[in-house]
Scaffold this motif. Structure first.
Motif, short mmCIF file in Angstrom:
data_model
loop_
_atom_site.label_atom_id
_atom_site.label_comp_id
_atom_site.label_asym_id
_atom_site.label_seq_id
_atom_site.Cartn_x
_atom_site.Cartn_y
_atom_site.Cartn_z
N ARG A 18 35.52 77.27 69.40
CA ARG A 18 37.02 76.53 69.34
C ARG A 18 36.53 77.34 67.42
N LEU A 19 35.28 76.92 67.12
CA LEU A 19 35.28 77.35 65.89
C LEU A 19 35.71 78.63 65.06
N GLN A 21 37.09 80.92 66.92
CA GLN A 21 38.41 81.10 67.62
C GLN A 21 39.56 80.63 66.21
N THR A 22 39.33 79.96 65.44
CA THR A 22 40.04 78.77 64.57
C THR A 22 40.06 79.78 63.59
N SER A 25 41.86 83.80 64.41
CA SER A 25 43.57 83.29 64.61
C SER A 25 43.99 82.87 62.98
N SER A 26 43.27 81.72 62.32
CA SER A 26 43.16 81.67 61.65
C SER A 26 43.48 82.89 60.20
N ILE A 55 46.47 78.06 66.51
CA ILE A 55 46.00 77.31 66.27
C ILE A 55 45.40 76.33 66.07
N ASN A 58 43.25 75.25 69.06
CA ASN A 58 41.94 75.29 69.02
C ASN A 58 41.71 74.08 68.00
N ILE A 59 41.69 73.62 66.16
CA ILE A 59 41.60 72.70 65.85
C ILE A 59 41.66 71.43 66.24
N LEU A 62 38.52 72.18 69.12
CA LEU A 62 37.42 72.13 67.95
C LEU A 62 36.97 70.04 66.90
N SER A 135 39.55 86.37 67.97
CA SER A 135 40.53 85.69 68.38
C SER A 135 40.29 85.44 70.26
N SER A 139 38.26 83.08 73.16
CA SER A 139 39.00 82.13 73.65
C SER A 139 39.08 82.08 75.21
#
Length: 153
Positions: A18-19, A21-22, A25-26, A55, A58-59, A62, A135, A139
């Motif tokens: 998740r970290l 991915q975040t 994607s960010s 985002i 995922n956050i 996370l 990302s 995912s």
């Protein structure tokens, strides 16, 4: 059950996924939005929209994974895993579509010459597409681990 399936929801491997991915994607959204001209192409606007959905998803997951790993062990609920499974699946496919369309348009614009897209700007769009691909990959891996967890419940 949770600790034997690394990468499934609520584990430290899931937290790392998740970290990642975040972050990816960010960064994809950041590289795309450094120029205000991205909105003139539908594929670029689509990537911005999809990353705007990915985002927060995922956050949120996370934070839940961090809570589960560091604070308290969360019990696995079949309905919760199903929601996460469908969310990951849908956003994974949307991310792949956005990354592919952005990469193809950026490459097409770069091949068309500097009149449509300066090389520096097209390079930034390609970098944004690469971050979107990374990302998507994380995912999809998360989706596969949670699918495996869901089928074992």
């Amino acid at each position: 059950m949770m600790e034997e399936l690394a990468g499934a929801f609520g584990t430290s491997a899931s937290l790392a996924l998740r970290l990642g991915q975040t972050v990816f994607s960010s960064s994809s959204l950041l590289f795309m939005c450094l120029d205000v001209g991205f909105y003139s192409y539908t594929a670029f606007s689509y990537l911005v929209t999809v990353m705007g959905l990915v985002i927060p998803w995922n956050i949120t997951l996370l934070v839940v994974d961090a809570y589960s790993v560091f604070i308290k062990y969360l019990p696995i609920q079949r309905r919760l895993i199903l929601i996460i499974l469908f969310g990951d699946m849908i956003l994974s496919y949307l991310s792949l579509a956005a990354a592919c369309s952005t990469a193809s348009i950026a490459d097409l614009l770069l091949e068309a010459g500097g009149s449509h897209c300066p090389p520096k700007l097209c390079g930034r769009y390609q970098l944004s597409a690469a971050m979107a691909f990374l990302s998507w990959f994380l995912s999809f891996v998360s989706f596969l681990f949670n699918f495996w967890l869901f089928s074992s419940l």
